[in-house]
Write a protein that holds these residues in place. Structure first.
Motif, PDB file in Angstrom:
ATOM      1  N   VAL A  48      -4.853  27.646  -0.331  1.00  0.00           N
ATOM      2  CA  VAL A  48      -3.517  27.205  -0.735  1.00  0.00           C
ATOM      3  C   VAL A  48      -3.390  27.476  -2.229  1.00  0.00           C
ATOM      4  O   VAL A  48      -4.390  27.626  -2.933  1.00  0.00           O
ATOM      5  CB  VAL A  48      -3.269  25.703  -0.434  1.00  0.00           C
ATOM      6  CG1 VAL A  48      -3.217  25.459   1.070  1.00  0.00           C
ATOM      7  CG2 VAL A  48      -4.318  24.817  -1.089  1.00  0.00           C
ATOM      8  N   TYR A  49      -2.160  27.550  -2.696  1.00  0.00           N
ATOM      9  CA  TYR A  49      -1.904  27.818  -4.108  1.00  0.00           C
ATOM     10  C   TYR A  49      -1.142  26.632  -4.690  1.00  0.00           C
ATOM     11  O   TYR A  49      -0.268  26.061  -4.040  1.00  0.00           O
ATOM     12  CB  TYR A  49      -1.060  29.090  -4.266  1.00  0.00           C
ATOM     13  CG  TYR A  49      -0.643  29.346  -5.696  1.00  0.00           C
ATOM     14  CD1 TYR A  49      -1.474  30.063  -6.544  1.00  0.00           C
ATOM     15  CD2 TYR A  49       0.546  28.840  -6.191  1.00  0.00           C
ATOM     16  CE1 TYR A  49      -1.112  30.285  -7.868  1.00  0.00           C
ATOM     17  CE2 TYR A  49       0.916  29.054  -7.515  1.00  0.00           C
ATOM     18  CZ  TYR A  49       0.082  29.766  -8.347  1.00  0.00           C
ATOM     19  OH  TYR A  49       0.436  29.976  -9.649  1.00  0.00           O
ATOM     20  N   ASP A  50      -1.484  26.293  -5.941  1.00  0.00           N
ATOM     21  CA  ASP A  50      -0.727  25.240  -6.613  1.00  0.00           C
ATOM     22  C   ASP A  50      -0.702  25.490  -8.111  1.00  0.00           C
ATOM     23  O   ASP A  50      -1.552  26.199  -8.653  1.00  0.00           O
ATOM     24  CB  ASP A  50      -1.311  23.860  -6.323  1.00  0.00           C
ATOM     25  CG  ASP A  50      -0.248  22.764  -6.342  1.00  0.00           C
ATOM     26  OD1 ASP A  50       0.951  23.081  -6.403  1.00  0.00           O
ATOM     27  OD2 ASP A  50      -0.621  21.581  -6.295  1.00  0.00           O
ATOM     28  N   ASP A  51       0.317  24.924  -8.753  1.00  0.00           N
ATOM     29  CA  ASP A  51       0.446  24.984 -10.203  1.00  0.00           C
ATOM     30  C   ASP A  51       1.198  23.739 -10.657  1.00  0.00           C
ATOM     31  O   ASP A  51       1.312  22.768  -9.896  1.00  0.00           O
ATOM     32  CB  ASP A  51       1.115  26.287 -10.657  1.00  0.00           C
ATOM     33  CG  ASP A  51       2.518  26.489 -10.103  1.00  0.00           C
ATOM     34  OD1 ASP A  51       3.208  25.492  -9.791  1.00  0.00           O
ATOM     35  OD2 ASP A  51       2.942  27.659  -9.987  1.00  0.00           O
ATOM     36  N   ALA A  52       1.739  23.758 -11.850  1.00  0.00           N
ATOM     37  CA  ALA A  52       2.398  22.585 -12.428  1.00  0.00           C
ATOM     38  C   ALA A  52       3.638  22.138 -11.654  1.00  0.00           C
ATOM     39  O   ALA A  52       4.132  21.025 -11.857  1.00  0.00           O
ATOM     40  CB  ALA A  52       2.765  22.851 -13.880  1.00  0.00           C
ATOM     41  N   VAL A  94       0.860  -1.181   0.000  1.00  0.00           N
ATOM     42  CA  VAL A  94       0.000   0.000   0.000  1.00  0.00           C
ATOM     43  C   VAL A  94       0.899   1.234   0.000  1.00  0.00           C
ATOM     44  O   VAL A  94       1.702   1.414   0.918  1.00  0.00           O
ATOM     45  CB  VAL A  94      -0.920   0.029   1.242  1.00  0.00           C
ATOM     46  CG1 VAL A  94      -1.800   1.269   1.222  1.00  0.00           C
ATOM     47  CG2 VAL A  94      -1.745  -1.244   1.349  1.00  0.00           C
ATOM     48  N   ALA A  95       0.754   2.058  -1.032  1.00  0.00           N
ATOM     49  CA  ALA A  95       1.509   3.313  -1.112  1.00  0.00           C
ATOM     50  C   ALA A  95       0.831   4.223  -2.128  1.00  0.00           C
ATOM     51  O   ALA A  95       0.312   3.751  -3.138  1.00  0.00           O
ATOM     52  CB  ALA A  95       2.949   3.054  -1.535  1.00  0.00           C
ATOM     53  N   PHE A  96       0.815   5.511  -1.832  1.00  0.00           N
ATOM     54  CA  PHE A  96       0.264   6.479  -2.784  1.00  0.00           C
ATOM     55  C   PHE A  96       0.991   7.801  -2.642  1.00  0.00           C
ATOM     56  O   PHE A  96       1.582   8.103  -1.609  1.00  0.00           O
ATOM     57  CB  PHE A  96      -1.246   6.683  -2.581  1.00  0.00           C
ATOM     58  CG  PHE A  96      -1.574   7.584  -1.420  1.00  0.00           C
ATOM     59  CD1 PHE A  96      -1.816   8.937  -1.621  1.00  0.00           C
ATOM     60  CD2 PHE A  96      -1.600   7.097  -0.134  1.00  0.00           C
ATOM     61  CE1 PHE A  96      -2.095   9.771  -0.552  1.00  0.00           C
ATOM     62  CE2 PHE A  96      -1.876   7.916   0.947  1.00  0.00           C
ATOM     63  CZ  PHE A  96      -2.125   9.264   0.736  1.00  0.00           C
ATOM     64  N   SER A  97       0.935   8.567  -3.712  1.00  0.00           N
ATOM     65  CA  SER A  97       1.477   9.918  -3.703  1.00  0.00           C
ATOM     66  C   SER A  97       0.710  10.722  -4.738  1.00  0.00           C
ATOM     67  O   SER A  97       0.512  10.264  -5.871  1.00  0.00           O
ATOM     68  CB  SER A  97       2.969   9.901  -4.035  1.00  0.00           C
ATOM     69  OG  SER A  97       3.511  11.198  -3.905  1.00  0.00           O
ATOM     70  N   ALA A  98       0.271  11.917  -4.350  1.00  0.00           N
ATOM     71  CA  ALA A  98      -0.543  12.738  -5.241  1.00  0.00           C
ATOM     72  C   ALA A  98      -0.267  14.219  -5.001  1.00  0.00           C
ATOM     73  O   ALA A  98       0.136  14.618  -3.911  1.00  0.00           O
ATOM     74  CB  ALA A  98      -2.026  12.437  -5.020  1.00  0.00           C
ATOM     75  N   ALA A  99      -0.505  15.011  -6.038  1.00  0.00           N
ATOM     76  CA  ALA A  99      -0.386  16.468  -5.966  1.00  0.00           C
ATOM     77  C   ALA A  99      -1.776  17.075  -6.142  1.00  0.00           C
ATOM     78  O   ALA A  99      -2.679  16.459  -6.709  1.00  0.00           O
ATOM     79  CB  ALA A  99       0.563  16.993  -7.025  1.00  0.00           C
ATOM     80  N   LEU A 100      -1.919  18.284  -5.691  1.00  0.00           N
ATOM     81  CA  LEU A 100      -3.235  18.930  -5.632  1.00  0.00           C
ATOM     82  C   LEU A 100      -3.880  19.136  -7.005  1.00  0.00           C
ATOM     83  O   LEU A 100      -5.045  18.825  -7.198  1.00  0.00           O
ATOM     84  CB  LEU A 100      -3.110  20.268  -4.906  1.00  0.00           C
ATOM     85  CG  LEU A 100      -4.368  20.873  -4.340  1.00  0.00           C
ATOM     86  CD1 LEU A 100      -5.148  19.910  -3.477  1.00  0.00           C
ATOM     87  CD2 LEU A 100      -4.019  22.116  -3.531  1.00  0.00           C
ATOM     88  N   ARG A 101      -3.139  19.650  -7.962  1.00  0.00           N
ATOM     89  CA  ARG A 101      -3.722  19.955  -9.273  1.00  0.00           C
ATOM     90  C   ARG A 101      -3.161  19.027 -10.338  1.00  0.00           C
ATOM     91  O   ARG A 101      -1.959  18.779 -10.371  1.00  0.00           O
ATOM     92  CB  ARG A 101      -3.398  21.390  -9.683  1.00  0.00           C
ATOM     93  CG  ARG A 101      -4.148  22.430  -8.912  1.00  0.00           C
ATOM     94  CD  ARG A 101      -3.818  23.813  -9.503  1.00  0.00           C
ATOM     95  NE  ARG A 101      -4.627  24.843  -8.919  1.00  0.00           N
ATOM     96  CZ  ARG A 101      -5.832  25.183  -9.371  1.00  0.00           C
ATOM     97  NH1 ARG A 101      -6.339  24.586 -10.400  1.00  0.00           N
ATOM     98  NH2 ARG A 101      -6.512  26.140  -8.771  1.00  0.00           N
ATOM     99  N   ILE A 114      -6.735  27.349  -4.261  1.00  0.00           N
ATOM    100  CA  ILE A 114      -7.806  26.442  -3.881  1.00  0.00           C
ATOM    101  C   ILE A 114      -8.355  27.045  -2.591  1.00  0.00           C
ATOM    102  O   ILE A 114      -7.613  27.231  -1.630  1.00  0.00           O
ATOM    103  CB  ILE A 114      -7.299  25.010  -3.613  1.00  0.00           C
ATOM    104  CG1 ILE A 114      -6.536  24.449  -4.809  1.00  0.00           C
ATOM    105  CG2 ILE A 114      -8.444  24.108  -3.190  1.00  0.00           C
ATOM    106  CD1 ILE A 114      -7.356  24.144  -6.022  1.00  0.00           C
ATOM    107  N   GLY A 115      -9.646  27.353  -2.562  1.00  0.00           N
ATOM    108  CA  GLY A 115     -10.235  28.034  -1.430  1.00  0.00           C
ATOM    109  C   GLY A 115     -10.254  29.528  -1.706  1.00  0.00           C
ATOM    110  O   GLY A 115      -9.879  29.968  -2.793  1.00  0.00           O
ATOM    111  N   PRO A 116     -10.697  30.313  -0.749  1.00  0.00           N
ATOM    112  CA  PRO A 116     -11.220  29.868   0.549  1.00  0.00           C
ATOM    113  C   PRO A 116     -12.657  29.352   0.429  1.00  0.00           C
ATOM    114  O   PRO A 116     -13.396  29.719  -0.483  1.00  0.00           O
ATOM    115  CB  PRO A 116     -11.176  31.133   1.394  1.00  0.00           C
ATOM    116  CG  PRO A 116     -11.276  32.260   0.414  1.00  0.00           C
ATOM    117  CD  PRO A 116     -10.643  31.773  -0.862  1.00  0.00           C
TER     118      PRO A 116
END
Length: 167
Positions: free
Chosen positions: A149-153, A32-39, A46-48
Motif C-alpha cells: 500500500v502507499y501512503d503520504d501526508a 472507546v474510540a480511535f482513529s489512526a493513519a498509516l504514516r 509499505i510492503g511488500p
C-alpha cells in the motif's frame, strides 16, 4: 509505619473520588474510540513483505480508552460490546503488485479490500463491519504477503473503530 498507612489510605480515598468524578462525567458508560493513519511522516510504499503483516497505523488522531496500540497496529477490546470498525486502502502501483488488505479479528479474516494493477496507477477502497467483541479480543488490518500500500501526508490509509454499546 502508621504514618505510611495513613498516607496510603488518603491517596486511595483521593483516587476513589477521582474515579467517581470521572464516571459522573461520562455517565458511567465506557468510552472507546480511535482513529489512526498509516504514516506519521514521510511517503512511500509499505510492503511488500514475504508474510502477511499487521499494518501499524502510526499517526494517531484519537485514542479514547487507549485500546489501540500504534506500535503493533492492534486494537484490544477492554470492554465487552458491539463495535464498529472501518479501514481504507490506497495503492500507487510502482512496481505493480496487487494490493490486498483485510480486517482481522483474533487472527480470523472478516472483510477485505483488493485491487489489481491495471492501466490506472492510483486506487482506493474501504470496508467496514459491526462486530461483537469480548474483553481481550484483537482487531487489526493485515497486509497480505507480497502486497503493498502507499501512503503520504494526505493519510490515505486509515483504521478507525469505536464502541457502539456494551453487552
Amino acid at each position: 509505619m502508621a504514618e505510611k498507612i495513613t498516607l496510603l489510605e488518603t491517596k486511595l480515598q483521593t483516587t476513589e473520588n477521582e474515579v467517581l468524578d470521572l464516571r459522573s462525567l461520562i455517565g458511567g458508560k465506557p468510552q472507546v474510540a480511535f482513529s489512526a493513519a498509516l504514516r506519521d511522516s514521510g511517503s512511500g510504499n509499505i510492503g511488500p513483505f514475504t508474510t502477511a503483516t499487521a499494518l501499524q497505523y502510526k499517526k494517531v488522531f484519537s485514542n479514547t480508552g487507549n485500546s489501540y496500540n500504534p506500535s503493533t497496529g492492534i486494537f484490544t477490546a477492554l470492554v465487552k460490546g458491539m463495535y464498529f470498525f472501518r479501514f481504507t486502502m490506497f495503492t500507487n502501483f510502482s512496481p505493480p503488485p496487487n494490493s490486498v488488505v483485510s480486517l482481522m479479528k483474533n487472527g480470523q479474516q472478516l472483510v477485505s479490500v483488493w485491487d489489481v494493477a491495471t492501466s490506472d496507477t492510483n486506487d482506493t477502497g474501504s470496508n467496514a463491519v459491526v462486530i461483537p467483541l469480548e474483553v481481550g479480543d484483537n482487531v487489526y488490518v493485515k497486509l497480505h504477503e507480497n502486497r503493498l500500500v502507499y501512503d503520504d501526508a494526505a493519510n490515505y490509509n486509515t483504521f478507525s473503530g469505536f464502541l457502539l454499546f456494551t453487552m
